[in-house]
Design a protein around this motif. Sequence first.
Motif, PDB file in Angstrom:
ATOM      1  N   ALA A  90       0.827  -1.218   0.000  1.00 34.01           N
ATOM      2  CA  ALA A  90       0.000   0.000   0.000  1.00 34.01           C
ATOM      3  C   ALA A  90       0.858   1.263   0.000  1.00 34.01           C
ATOM      4  O   ALA A  90       0.603   2.181  -0.795  1.00 34.01           O
ATOM      5  CB  ALA A  90      -0.945  -0.007   1.206  1.00 34.01           C
ATOM      6  N   TYR A  94       1.388   1.469  -3.993  1.00 34.37           N
ATOM      7  CA  TYR A  94       0.325   2.396  -4.384  1.00 34.37           C
ATOM      8  C   TYR A  94       0.701   3.843  -4.088  1.00 34.37           C
ATOM      9  O   TYR A  94       0.560   4.716  -4.938  1.00 34.37           O
ATOM     10  CB  TYR A  94      -0.987   2.049  -3.679  1.00 34.37           C
ATOM     11  N   GLY A 153      -5.041   1.741  -2.289  1.00 38.09           N
ATOM     12  CA  GLY A 153      -4.282   0.493  -2.319  1.00 38.09           C
ATOM     13  C   GLY A 153      -4.818  -0.522  -1.330  1.00 38.09           C
ATOM     14  O   GLY A 153      -5.018  -1.696  -1.668  1.00 38.09           O
ATOM     15  N   TYR A 154      -5.064  -0.071  -0.125  1.00 40.04           N
ATOM     16  CA  TYR A 154      -5.625  -0.974   0.876  1.00 40.04           C
ATOM     17  C   TYR A 154      -6.996  -1.497   0.443  1.00 40.04           C
ATOM     18  O   TYR A 154      -7.304  -2.680   0.622  1.00 40.04           O
ATOM     19  CB  TYR A 154      -5.759  -0.266   2.227  1.00 40.04           C
TER      20      TYR A 154
END
Length: 188
Positions: A90, A94, A153-154
């Motif tokens: 993440a 990301y 992202g998460y």
Amino acid sequence: MKYIVFEGLDGSGKTTVSKMFVRYLSSKNYTVFYTREPYTTEIETLIRQNQTNKTLLFLFLADRSIHIEKLKNQNVDFIVSDRSFYSTVAYQGYGGGIDIDFVIKLNEFVVDNFLPDVVFYLDCSPDIALSRSKKLDAIENKNLDFFEKVRQGYLDLAKKYNFFTINAQDSLENVFKNVIKCYETIFV
């Protein structure tokens, strides 16, 4: 042995809730090993300094390699961890713009199939998380756009890996109740 991980932005409550969860499991007479990432003091010191995103990626990987070897040797009912490799995907993938598949492959190599049984992702908007966070350093000292990418992202990882997504903007009491409710659907 069950391996349970709490993930989320800094300020989402993951550290507080994971420690509450450890107390809950202990009250049920389970043996619990509580841990967090970064794991080693020496590498954490390097991480807390102003590092490039690539440097942070490899420092977290080195730390995680040491951490996983320690976890594999635990003889307990539960391992509860504040963060795991999903944080690196993440934050450095990301958020930091490093190729996500590359970050995942490196992490898969490091964890050597030692993956969590359950991941609780405490979802919180970045502005709320940042307002709660007490620390700003090389990892957290980013702009709101960075944290929006990390949160996305998460959310993507939560879908891909079937995390339990918990609304961390709710009261601490309700967040914890929701964690317990999810836990009980699997283990009780």
